[in-house]
Design an enzyme around this catalytic site. Structure first.
Site, mmCIF file in Angstrom:
data_model
loop_
_atom_site.group_PDB
_atom_site.id
_atom_site.type_symbol
_atom_site.label_atom_id
_atom_site.label_comp_id
_atom_site.label_asym_id
_atom_site.label_seq_id
_atom_site.Cartn_x
_atom_site.Cartn_y
_atom_site.Cartn_z
ATOM 1 N N CYS A 141 2.663 -5.095 6.818
ATOM 2 C CA CYS A 141 2.473 -4.869 5.087
ATOM 3 C C CYS A 141 3.682 -4.227 4.659
ATOM 4 O O CYS A 141 4.565 -4.087 5.318
ATOM 5 C CB CYS A 141 1.137 -3.719 5.178
ATOM 6 N N HIS A 145 0.895 -1.152 -0.079
ATOM 7 C CA HIS A 145 0.047 0.094 0.035
ATOM 8 C C HIS A 145 0.869 1.323 0.065
ATOM 9 O O HIS A 145 2.019 1.195 0.015
ATOM 10 C CB HIS A 145 -1.113 0.052 1.124
#
Length: 166
Positions: free
Chosen positions: A141, A122
């Site tokens: 992430c 992301h």
């Protein structure tokens, strides 16, 4: 004459708003795999044996080792797939990684823990966040800049293999 000015202003506004879109197009070679090198903090978009793009990355706040369970701050390691897309991510845009797999689930359950999930590539931290864009800050992430994420989102398709190396 007044109507011509209004049309010109509307046309200019529309063309400028199109330039600001987070959704880009990509018409180049297919990304056949994604390779993430955690130790080098780099991600590579690859077409067969040729690197198309590479990006610096940030990882989970406890980057060493394979993700074991929810909340450990680690980024998974191993073979996965890009399995979903989120155009409304709170981190600009995101593409999902198919963590946890069967082995990840079994390992976490053997420890009496939840393996977690929602692992994504992301964009960067939200404006005003205390996260430092130069250090590892995610909960597991893989983060890149918002502009880089726009390119990744356009280039990488669902079901693309991703390998995350230690």
């Amino acid at each position: 004459m007044h109507i011509i000015k209004v049309i010109a202003v509307v046309a200019a506004a529309l063309s400028l708003s199109a330039c600001g879109s987070k959704f880009r197009t990509y018409n180049g070679p297919e990304v056949t795999r994604v390779y993430v090198d955690k130790s080098e903090r780099r991600m590579y978009l690859i077409h067969h044996d040729r690197v198309l793009k590479q990006y610096p990355i940030q990882l989970g706040f406890a980057p060493a080792g394979h993700k074991q369970f929810e909340g450990d701050g680690r980024t998974p390691e191993g073979h996965y797939l890009i399995d979903k897309r989120n155009p409304n991510s709170k981190f600009h845009l995101s593409v999902g990684i198919s963590y946890p797999n069967e082995n990840d689930i079994a390992r976490a359950l053997a420890m009496g823990r939840d393996p977690g999930g929602d692992i994504f590539i992301h964009g960067g931290p939200q404006r005003g966040s205390s996260a430092n864009a130069k250090s590892d800050w995610t909960w597991g992430c893989i983060a890149v800049s918002d502009r880089e994420m726009e390119h990744i989102y356009a280039m990488v398709r669902d079901n693309t293999p991703i390998y995350i190396a230690p």
